[in-house]
Design a protein around this motif. Structure first.
Motif, PDB file in Angstrom:
ATOM      1  N   GLY A  54       0.784  -1.213   0.000  1.00  0.00           N
ATOM      2  CA  GLY A  54       0.000   0.000   0.000  1.00  0.00           C
ATOM      3  C   GLY A  54       0.823   1.274   0.000  1.00  0.00           C
ATOM      4  O   GLY A  54       2.050   1.237   0.020  1.00  0.00           O
ATOM      5  N   PHE A  60     -14.456  -0.940  -1.611  1.00  0.00           N
ATOM      6  CA  PHE A  60     -14.881  -1.874  -0.569  1.00  0.00           C
ATOM      7  C   PHE A  60     -16.302  -1.525  -0.146  1.00  0.00           C
ATOM      8  O   PHE A  60     -16.602  -0.372   0.140  1.00  0.00           O
ATOM      9  CB  PHE A  60     -13.934  -1.780   0.631  1.00  0.00           C
ATOM     10  CG  PHE A  60     -14.295  -2.703   1.781  1.00  0.00           C
ATOM     11  CD1 PHE A  60     -14.737  -3.996   1.554  1.00  0.00           C
ATOM     12  CD2 PHE A  60     -14.175  -2.273   3.082  1.00  0.00           C
ATOM     13  CE1 PHE A  60     -15.055  -4.842   2.604  1.00  0.00           C
ATOM     14  CE2 PHE A  60     -14.480  -3.108   4.151  1.00  0.00           C
ATOM     15  CZ  PHE A  60     -14.918  -4.390   3.901  1.00  0.00           C
ATOM     16  N   GLY A  66     -10.985   3.922  -1.899  1.00  0.00           N
ATOM     17  CA  GLY A  66     -10.465   3.792  -0.549  1.00  0.00           C
ATOM     18  C   GLY A  66      -9.041   3.272  -0.611  1.00  0.00           C
ATOM     19  O   GLY A  66      -8.577   2.814  -1.659  1.00  0.00           O
ATOM     20  N   TRP A  67      -8.342   3.366   0.511  1.00  0.00           N
ATOM     21  CA  TRP A  67      -6.942   2.952   0.573  1.00  0.00           C
ATOM     22  C   TRP A  67      -6.802   1.756   1.509  1.00  0.00           C
ATOM     23  O   TRP A  67      -7.370   1.733   2.594  1.00  0.00           O
ATOM     24  CB  TRP A  67      -6.066   4.074   1.110  1.00  0.00           C
ATOM     25  CG  TRP A  67      -5.929   5.281   0.251  1.00  0.00           C
ATOM     26  CD1 TRP A  67      -6.502   6.508   0.441  1.00  0.00           C
ATOM     27  CD2 TRP A  67      -5.131   5.401  -0.931  1.00  0.00           C
ATOM     28  NE1 TRP A  67      -6.121   7.380  -0.551  1.00  0.00           N
ATOM     29  CE2 TRP A  67      -5.276   6.729  -1.405  1.00  0.00           C
ATOM     30  CE3 TRP A  67      -4.322   4.515  -1.636  1.00  0.00           C
ATOM     31  CZ2 TRP A  67      -4.631   7.188  -2.545  1.00  0.00           C
ATOM     32  CZ3 TRP A  67      -3.682   4.976  -2.776  1.00  0.00           C
ATOM     33  CH2 TRP A  67      -3.839   6.292  -3.218  1.00  0.00           C
ATOM     34  N   LEU A  68      -6.002   0.782   1.084  1.00  0.00           N
ATOM     35  CA  LEU A  68      -5.636  -0.327   1.954  1.00  0.00           C
ATOM     36  C   LEU A  68      -4.148  -0.251   2.250  1.00  0.00           C
ATOM     37  O   LEU A  68      -3.343  -0.047   1.339  1.00  0.00           O
ATOM     38  CB  LEU A  68      -5.981  -1.665   1.302  1.00  0.00           C
ATOM     39  CG  LEU A  68      -5.689  -2.891   2.164  1.00  0.00           C
ATOM     40  CD1 LEU A  68      -6.832  -3.893   2.079  1.00  0.00           C
ATOM     41  CD2 LEU A  68      -4.374  -3.560   1.773  1.00  0.00           C
ATOM     42  N   TRP A  83      -5.123  -2.115   7.483  1.00  0.00           N
ATOM     43  CA  TRP A  83      -6.107  -1.056   7.684  1.00  0.00           C
ATOM     44  C   TRP A  83      -6.711  -0.681   6.345  1.00  0.00           C
ATOM     45  O   TRP A  83      -6.084  -0.820   5.307  1.00  0.00           O
ATOM     46  CB  TRP A  83      -5.470   0.208   8.280  1.00  0.00           C
ATOM     47  CG  TRP A  83      -4.901   0.055   9.646  1.00  0.00           C
ATOM     48  CD1 TRP A  83      -5.083  -0.981  10.526  1.00  0.00           C
ATOM     49  CD2 TRP A  83      -4.020   0.978  10.302  1.00  0.00           C
ATOM     50  NE1 TRP A  83      -4.389  -0.748  11.681  1.00  0.00           N
ATOM     51  CE2 TRP A  83      -3.727   0.443  11.581  1.00  0.00           C
ATOM     52  CE3 TRP A  83      -3.480   2.206   9.951  1.00  0.00           C
ATOM     53  CZ2 TRP A  83      -2.910   1.110  12.486  1.00  0.00           C
ATOM     54  CZ3 TRP A  83      -2.667   2.860  10.854  1.00  0.00           C
ATOM     55  CH2 TRP A  83      -2.393   2.316  12.105  1.00  0.00           C
ATOM     56  N   TYR A  84      -7.929  -0.161   6.419  1.00  0.00           N
ATOM     57  CA  TYR A  84      -8.600   0.353   5.227  1.00  0.00           C
ATOM     58  C   TYR A  84      -9.222   1.700   5.566  1.00  0.00           C
ATOM     59  O   TYR A  84      -9.895   1.832   6.588  1.00  0.00           O
ATOM     60  CB  TYR A  84      -9.682  -0.621   4.746  1.00  0.00           C
ATOM     61  CG  TYR A  84     -10.357  -0.188   3.466  1.00  0.00           C
ATOM     62  CD1 TYR A  84      -9.784  -0.480   2.233  1.00  0.00           C
ATOM     63  CD2 TYR A  84     -11.550   0.527   3.476  1.00  0.00           C
ATOM     64  CE1 TYR A  84     -10.388  -0.077   1.048  1.00  0.00           C
ATOM     65  CE2 TYR A  84     -12.163   0.931   2.301  1.00  0.00           C
ATOM     66  CZ  TYR A  84     -11.569   0.630   1.096  1.00  0.00           C
ATOM     67  OH  TYR A  84     -12.159   1.031  -0.083  1.00  0.00           O
ATOM     68  N   ALA A  86     -11.788   4.688   4.228  1.00  0.00           N
ATOM     69  CA  ALA A  86     -12.858   4.954   3.281  1.00  0.00           C
ATOM     70  C   ALA A  86     -13.481   6.310   3.567  1.00  0.00           C
ATOM     71  O   ALA A  86     -13.541   6.738   4.720  1.00  0.00           O
ATOM     72  CB  ALA A  86     -13.933   3.861   3.378  1.00  0.00           C
ATOM     73  N   LEU A 100      -8.772  -4.004   9.751  1.00  0.00           N
ATOM     74  CA  LEU A 100      -9.123  -5.319   9.232  1.00  0.00           C
ATOM     75  C   LEU A 100      -8.349  -6.430   9.920  1.00  0.00           C
ATOM     76  O   LEU A 100      -8.828  -7.555  10.025  1.00  0.00           O
ATOM     77  CB  LEU A 100      -8.852  -5.371   7.725  1.00  0.00           C
ATOM     78  CG  LEU A 100      -9.502  -4.264   6.892  1.00  0.00           C
ATOM     79  CD1 LEU A 100      -9.198  -4.480   5.419  1.00  0.00           C
ATOM     80  CD2 LEU A 100     -10.992  -4.184   7.131  1.00  0.00           C
ATOM     81  N   LEU A 128     -13.361  -7.442   0.412  1.00  0.00           N
ATOM     82  CA  LEU A 128     -11.902  -7.431   0.318  1.00  0.00           C
ATOM     83  C   LEU A 128     -11.387  -8.837   0.584  1.00  0.00           C
ATOM     84  O   LEU A 128     -11.834  -9.505   1.522  1.00  0.00           O
ATOM     85  CB  LEU A 128     -11.295  -6.467   1.332  1.00  0.00           C
ATOM     86  CG  LEU A 128     -11.437  -4.980   1.023  1.00  0.00           C
ATOM     87  CD1 LEU A 128     -10.805  -4.151   2.142  1.00  0.00           C
ATOM     88  CD2 LEU A 128     -10.797  -4.619  -0.303  1.00  0.00           C
TER      89      LEU A 128
END
Length: 343
Positions: A54, A60, A66-68, A83-84, A86, A100, A128
């Protein structure tokens, strides 16, 4: 590694005093300016951590962006965290952070590799998938196991989907994982026939903060949050739970052949009403144009039958096929807790 194996390893870690320390505690939400900056996102991680995946741009749930981030924690946690982030619906200033995976006690006994992360599933209801490899830390070259986590948005959090995870036991690449999951996702979404229900399922997430799957499930008779789906009159109502709002929606036909969808988010002591019309694949908010002077927090009741919106303070509007026209105030004020309230 099976769930039983993980639990046994975690228990052993506790008994032997080798359990990992409490994980790093990040903020629940972050400013949008940080979420939009890859370098700033790295500052969220604890000192000494190593980013292993990442930021990855992945959709998601109901969010299409969003970023993972996946990272290996420093000692004493020494495990993998995922982590995610949003966007928060209706709040352009903040993004929500979902944890997560945190470093776990069993991590002390395994070298953990996150081999792949991807989103899959229908639009507006994507899960995910994290493909993981567990290798015993000692002896070198010991037992290895490939497994997966399939995570689905559930309200304000996430939950695992064990029935899909079991399909991915031993899978080592994303292409094979997608192939195995495809049949399950092809039959994931329940169907609805009513025009309003179908429109409700496709409204923007900042209007209905539920995934497409959550919306369709709640529109099925027998679901605990189902209240009514009156196709003949273009009206539906869903209850809220756990501090989250319920929803009421009504369909108003336009003279040009189109339709306006009125949607209310309803809490026990507040509500928000929006008027929207489909524009190609998207939606336009027409509240200000169709109801000049309307306050979206006004306590009003959408009609299950008829064309008149009635407010708790006696004000009323009726639909004429083009816009809502004010009527003389009712001498009998409507109750803010009407029988159609989803509070």
């Amino acid at each position: 590694m099976t769930l039983l194996q993980r639990l046994c390893a975690a228990l052993l870690a506790v008994l032997t005093g080798t359990a990992a320390a409490a994980p790093y505690d990040p903020p629940y939400e972050v400013p949008a300016a940080v979420a939009a900056d890859e370098a700033a996102l790295r500052t969220l991680l604890p000192a000494g951590s190593r980013l292993i995946h990442g930021p990855l741009a992945l959709p998601f749930g109901a969010h299409e962006r969003g970023w993972l981030l996946a990272w290996r924690a420093p000692e004493p946690e020494a495990g993998v965290a995922v982590w995610y982030l949003a966007p928060r619906p209706g709040d352009a200033a903040h993004w929500r952070l979902l944890r997560l995976r945190d470093p776990e006690p069993a991590d002390a006994f395994f070298d953990i590799e996150l081999r792949a992360a991807f989103a899959t599933g229908p639009e507006g209801a994507r899960d995910l998938v994290l493909l993981e490899r567990y290798t015993r830390a000692a002896p070198a070259g010991g037992e290895r196991h490939d497994s997966a986590r399939v995570l689905r948005r559930d309200g304000d959090g996430v939950r695992a989907v064990p029935e899909l995870e079991s399909l991915l036991d031993g899978v080592v690449d994303a292409a094979e994982a997608r192939r195995r999951l495809a049949p399950a996702y092809a039959r994931l979404l329940p169907t609805v026939k009513a025009e309003l229900a179908a429109a409700f399922a496709s409204l923007p997430v900042d209007v209905v903060d539920l995934t497409r799957l959550e919306r369709l499930q709640r529109l099925q008779p027998g679901h605990p949050l189902y209240e009514v789906d009156d196709a003949a009159n273009g009206y539906l109502a869903l209850r809220g739970d756990g501090g989250r709002p319920g929803y009421v929606a009504a369909l108003f036909r336009q003279a040009d052949g189109g339709a306006v969808v009125a949607v209310q988010q309803r809490w026990p002591d507040a509500q928000r009403t929006r008027l929207l019309r489909r524009d190609g694949a998207g939606w336009n908010d027409l509240t200000a144009a169709l109801l000049p002077g309307w306050r979206d927090s006004d306590d009003c009741t959408l009609p299950r039958r008829g064309l008149t919106v009635a407010c708790a303070d006696g004000r009323r509007w009726t639909w004429d096929g083009r816009s809502f026209q004010p009527l003389p105030p009712s001498t009998t004020k409507s109750s803010p807790r009407s029988p159609r309230s989803t509070s």
